[in-house]
Design a protein around this motif. Structure first.
Motif, PDB file in Angstrom:
ATOM      1  N   TRP A 145       0.851  -1.016   0.165  1.00 27.19           N
ATOM      2  CA  TRP A 145       0.061  -0.383  -0.118  1.00 27.19           C
ATOM      3  C   TRP A 145       0.922   1.622  -0.251  1.00 27.19           C
ATOM      4  N   SER A 146       1.754   1.365   0.671  1.00 33.67           N
ATOM      5  CA  SER A 146       3.185   2.912   0.926  1.00 33.67           C
ATOM      6  C   SER A 146       3.883   2.972  -1.091  1.00 33.67           C
ATOM      7  N   ASP A 147       4.066   1.401  -1.498  1.00 36.53           N
ATOM      8  CA  ASP A 147       4.632   1.599  -2.553  1.00 36.53           C
ATOM      9  C   ASP A 147       3.520   2.356  -3.581  1.00 36.53           C
ATOM     10  N   TYR A 148       2.106   1.624  -3.211  1.00 32.91           N
ATOM     11  CA  TYR A 148       0.904   1.871  -4.556  1.00 32.91           C
ATOM     12  C   TYR A 148       1.023   3.353  -4.467  1.00 32.91           C
ATOM     13  N   GLU A 152       1.856   5.478  -7.359  1.00 35.08           N
ATOM     14  CA  GLU A 152       0.534   5.998  -8.412  1.00 35.08           C
ATOM     15  C   GLU A 152       0.213   7.012  -8.356  1.00 35.08           C
ATOM     16  N   GLY A 153       0.391   7.986  -6.899  1.00 35.71           N
ATOM     17  CA  GLY A 153       0.262   9.270  -6.051  1.00 35.71           C
ATOM     18  C   GLY A 153      -1.247   9.179  -5.697  1.00 35.71           C
ATOM     19  N   LEU A 154      -1.380  10.894  -5.299  1.00 39.94           N
ATOM     20  CA  LEU A 154      -2.684  10.275  -3.624  1.00 39.94           C
ATOM     21  C   LEU A 154      -3.888  10.622  -4.847  1.00 39.94           C
ATOM     22  N   GLU A 155      -4.141  10.618  -5.927  1.00 37.52           N
ATOM     23  CA  GLU A 155      -5.424  10.493  -7.176  1.00 37.52           C
ATOM     24  C   GLU A 155      -5.440   9.328  -7.880  1.00 37.52           C
ATOM     25  N   ALA A 156      -4.504   8.688  -7.253  1.00 36.08           N
ATOM     26  CA  ALA A 156      -4.965   7.183  -8.090  1.00 36.08           C
ATOM     27  C   ALA A 156      -6.434   6.527  -7.694  1.00 36.08           C
ATOM     28  N   ASP A 157      -6.812   5.815  -8.853  1.00 30.51           N
ATOM     29  CA  ASP A 157      -8.363   5.746  -8.435  1.00 30.51           C
ATOM     30  C   ASP A 157      -8.450   4.228  -6.956  1.00 30.51           C
ATOM     31  N   LEU A 158      -7.621   3.915  -6.722  1.00 36.24           N
ATOM     32  CA  LEU A 158      -7.611   2.863  -5.785  1.00 36.24           C
ATOM     33  C   LEU A 158      -7.083   3.771  -4.348  1.00 36.24           C
ATOM     34  N   ALA A 159      -6.961   4.495  -4.142  1.00 33.27           N
ATOM     35  CA  ALA A 159      -6.012   5.814  -3.534  1.00 33.27           C
ATOM     36  C   ALA A 159      -7.319   6.709  -2.720  1.00 33.27           C
ATOM     37  N   GLN A 164     -13.213   6.490   0.824  1.00 37.28           N
ATOM     38  CA  GLN A 164     -14.056   6.227   1.078  1.00 37.28           C
ATOM     39  C   GLN A 164     -14.502   5.143   1.795  1.00 37.28           C
ATOM     40  N   ALA A 165     -13.628   4.349   2.198  1.00 32.94           N
ATOM     41  CA  ALA A 165     -13.265   3.405   2.929  1.00 32.94           C
ATOM     42  C   ALA A 165     -14.073   3.613   4.404  1.00 32.94           C
ATOM     43  N   ALA A 186       2.770  10.472   4.138  1.00 28.01           N
ATOM     44  CA  ALA A 186       2.375  10.329   5.119  1.00 28.01           C
ATOM     45  C   ALA A 186       1.054  11.406   6.273  1.00 28.01           C
ATOM     46  N   ARG A 187       1.858  12.601   5.386  1.00 28.16           N
ATOM     47  CA  ARG A 187       0.194  14.118   5.774  1.00 28.16           C
ATOM     48  C   ARG A 187      -0.699  13.114   5.041  1.00 28.16           C
ATOM     49  N   TRP A 188      -0.782  12.050   4.048  1.00 28.59           N
ATOM     50  CA  TRP A 188      -2.456  12.075   3.280  1.00 28.59           C
ATOM     51  C   TRP A 188      -2.602  11.242   4.145  1.00 28.59           C
ATOM     52  N   LEU A 189      -2.227   9.950   4.716  1.00 28.41           N
ATOM     53  CA  LEU A 189      -2.785   9.051   6.149  1.00 28.41           C
ATOM     54  C   LEU A 189      -3.222   9.562   6.658  1.00 28.41           C
TER      55      LEU A 189
END
Length: 246
Positions: A145-148, A152-159, A164-165, A186-189
């Motif tokens: 998840w950290s690698d993703y 892929e970036g914080l705007e990626a689909d799974l992010a 929303q989870a 880290a800030r995003w999380l």
């Protein structure tokens, strides 16, 4: 990202009413138990490790019983695995008894020293096999998840699906941060955790307030489990809608 199996599983986990890492951990552990019962009840290395660890820890022992009963309505697999455990424990107990009877000839008798030897004879020599398996898979999931997020970036689909989870529990947030992602990740999380923490704190306050007889009729469905969510968020685990943690 090369871990396509992880992303597919993680997307499914984000649809569950609990921390996605807790859900994946539980699912993986139950698959592991089913595999042991179906394929490895006679494996010498499994028996050797279980004997040295005196079986599974309490959590995984309970899971083993539940899994076998759900699969077979029978306990033969567990019985086969634990035959080696009880034989080893019987030998360890005999050693502890022998130790308890020995008295030093040339020096003063020290009961504490005897108890240390008794405890050493009985103490498990290995870690629970399922715990070892679970930690390895958990590390893989957290790193993936950290690698993703980094790749892929914080705007990626799974992010965006993650936002929303239900959200991550505190123990898994700490383990994610121990992966030393970029400060942006880290800030995003942390921002996501803070947002969901504030939402749950407000629901918890509403739950407490609406237990007043004057406001009990105002309690909304999403507030009824606020007390369980508060525990789940801080400790991890499953949210049981019947009123407890799984």
């Amino acid at each position: 990202m090369s871990h396509s199996l992880f992303t597919a599983t993680f997307r499914l986990a984000c649809g569950q009413p609990c921390c996605p890492f807790c859900w994946m951990q539980e699912e993986d552990e139950r698959r592991y138990m089913r595999s042991l019962i179906h394929e490895y009840t006679l494996a010498p290395d499994i028996h050797a490790h279980l004997a040295a660890s005196t079986g599974f820890c309490a959590r995984h022992a309970q899971m083993l019983i539940e899994t076998e009963w759900a699969m077979e309505r029978d306990g033969l697999g567990t019985a086969t695995l634990y035959e080696s455990v009880l034989k080893q424990l019987e030998a360890a107990t005999a050693k502890a008894l022998e130790t308890s009877s020995k008295r030093p000839v040339l020096r003063k008798f020290d009961p504490n020293e005897v108890f240390e030897r008794i405890l050493a004879a009985l103490h498990p020599q290995e870690t629970c096999l399922a715990c070892l398996h679970s930690r390895q898979n958990e590390r893989f999931a957290l790193q993936s998840w950290s690698d993703y997020l980094s790749e892929e970036g914080l705007e990626a689909d799974l992010a965006q699906t993650y936002l929303q989870a239900w959200g991550v529990c505190l123990p898994h947030l700490l383990r994610l941060l121990e992966q030393r992602p970029s400060l942006e990740v880290a800030r995003w999380l942390l921002n996501d955790f803070q947002t969901k923490l504030q939402q749950r704190r407000k629901r918890l306050e509403a739950y407490i307030h609406k237990h007043d007889v004057r406001h009990r009729h105002e309690l909304r469905e999403d507030e009824r489990h606020a007390w369980i969510e508060a525990v789940t968020l801080t400790a991890g685990g499953f949210l049981d809608r019947r009123g407890g943690l799984l």
